[in-house]
Scaffold this active site. Structure first.
Site, short mmCIF file in Angstrom:
data_model
loop_
_atom_site.label_atom_id
_atom_site.label_comp_id
_atom_site.label_asym_id
_atom_site.label_seq_id
_atom_site.Cartn_x
_atom_site.Cartn_y
_atom_site.Cartn_z
N GLN A 1 -9.11 -6.43 -10.80
CA GLN A 1 -9.60 -5.31 -10.23
C GLN A 1 -9.48 -4.11 -11.08
OE1 GLN A 1 -10.41 -4.29 -5.86
NE2 GLN A 1 -8.45 -3.21 -6.15
N HIS B 1 0.83 -1.28 0.13
CA HIS B 1 0.13 -0.08 -0.15
C HIS B 1 0.89 1.25 0.02
CE1 HIS B 1 -2.78 -2.71 2.32
NE2 HIS B 1 -3.50 -2.35 1.27
O1 PAF Z 1 -8.38 -3.23 -3.44
C1 PAF Z 1 -8.92 -2.93 -2.46
O2 PAF Z 1 -8.13 -2.90 -1.29
C2 PAF Z 1 -10.49 -2.90 -2.52
O3 PAF Z 1 -10.87 -3.46 -3.33
C3 PAF Z 1 -10.70 -0.97 -2.76
C4 PAF Z 1 -10.11 -0.80 -4.30
C5 PAF Z 1 -10.16 -0.26 -1.74
C6 PAF Z 1 -12.00 -1.00 -2.86
O4 PAF Z 1 -12.74 -1.46 -1.64
#
Ligand code: PAF
Length: 277
Positions: A151, A28
């Site tokens: 995603q 992150h």
């Molecule tokens: O990847 C994530 O942590 C989640 O899917 C996100 C993009 C924050 C959406 O809740």
């Protein structure tokens, strides 16, 4: 959040955004650094922390999804993040508890395969919450991790289809020293499962080696990889797929440049990983 974003916009200040579900790890933090790089010192970096209930199925780990807000805030402070946005369920889904929330964003093609098969309601929750967060934060650029390859593809499609004025950046997967992709869910692995979880990374490496100089049939490679995974007796394969990185259409012949993704269970913990071969 939205009114502040409007104020920055009027002043010509760029907004970089990293949406997260918290319990932050180095992966992150690399997305946050990327957002800062994009908007510069004069820009504003916003990180959201929200464990989004609509992307979890009733059988999934919403209630026990790991959370540590104080630690997250400390890490983000050290990185010089300007705003941490931590909305609650009542703000994000007003009226949901009384059955008065009824609008969702659905991507209908890229979200159908792989994660969409194993978790049929997952991407509807992701696209809905990301669309809402984009409306609230008004970012010029938003950064997502390559670890969640599908995603990122679904979000890029949503942004294009819905005309969101946001540039999407996909930043590389960060790995532990032994190759395991960083994920908040790694915390669930017990001491027997954790060493075996490197099998995902090794499977990607094995496939990469297999197609280094030639193409191989996808069916053949799947059989070989299932056999390969037996080296980790605690691993239970959910899927392994070979597909075009743009369209996510499955391929019959796997070669350099094909995208590979897999999902593997260790007990109830489901890990995913992917690579461009
Ligand atoms: O990847 C994530 O942590 C989640 O899917 C996100 C993009 C924050 C959406 O809740």
């Amino acid at each position: 959040m939205q009114s502040r974003a409007h104020t920055w916009k009027r002043a010509g200040i760029k907004i970089g955004f990293v949406p997260t579900m918290g319990f932050l790890h180095a992966g992150h933090l690399s997305l946050v650094k990327e957002a800062r790089k994009c908007v510069g010192k004069k820009g504003i970096v916003v990180v959201s922390i929200y464990v989004n209930p609509t992307q979890f199925a009733p059988t999934e780990d919403l209630a026990k999804y790991p959370r540590d807000l104080q630690r997250d805030l400390q890490l983000l402070r050290e990185l010089g993040v300007d705003i941490v946005f931590t909305p609650g369920d009542a703000e994000m889904y007003p009226g949901k508890a009384q059955n008065r929330y009824s609008t969702y964003v659905v991507e209908e093609t890229l979200s159908r395969s792989m994660e969409g098969v194993s978790r049929p309601t997952h991407f509807r929750g992701v696209t809905t919450v990301v669309a809402k967060l984009f409306n609230l934060v008004q970012p010029d650029v938003a950064v997502f991790g390559q670890k969640d390859f599908q995603q990122a593809a679904v979000i890029k499609r949503m942004v294009a289809d819905m005309n969101f004025p946001v540039r999407i950046i996909v930043a590389p997967t960060l790995r532990e020293r032994d190759g395991l992709a960083m994920s908040s869910r790694n915390k669930y692995l017990d001491t027997d499962q954790r060493p075996q979880a490197t099998i995902l990374f090794h499977a990607l490496q094995a496939a990469r080696a297999a197609v280094k100089t030639k193409s191989v049939s996808a069916t053949r490679l799947k059989v070989d990889l299932k056999e390969f995974l037996t080296a980790a007796p605690l691993a239970r394969l959910d899927y392994v797929e070979f597909f075009d990185p743009e369209t996510l259409e499955p391929v019959t012949q796997v070669k350099r440049g094909t995208q590979m993704a897999l999902a593997v269970y260790f007990g109830k913990t489901r890990l995913i990983d992917n690579v461009t071969l």
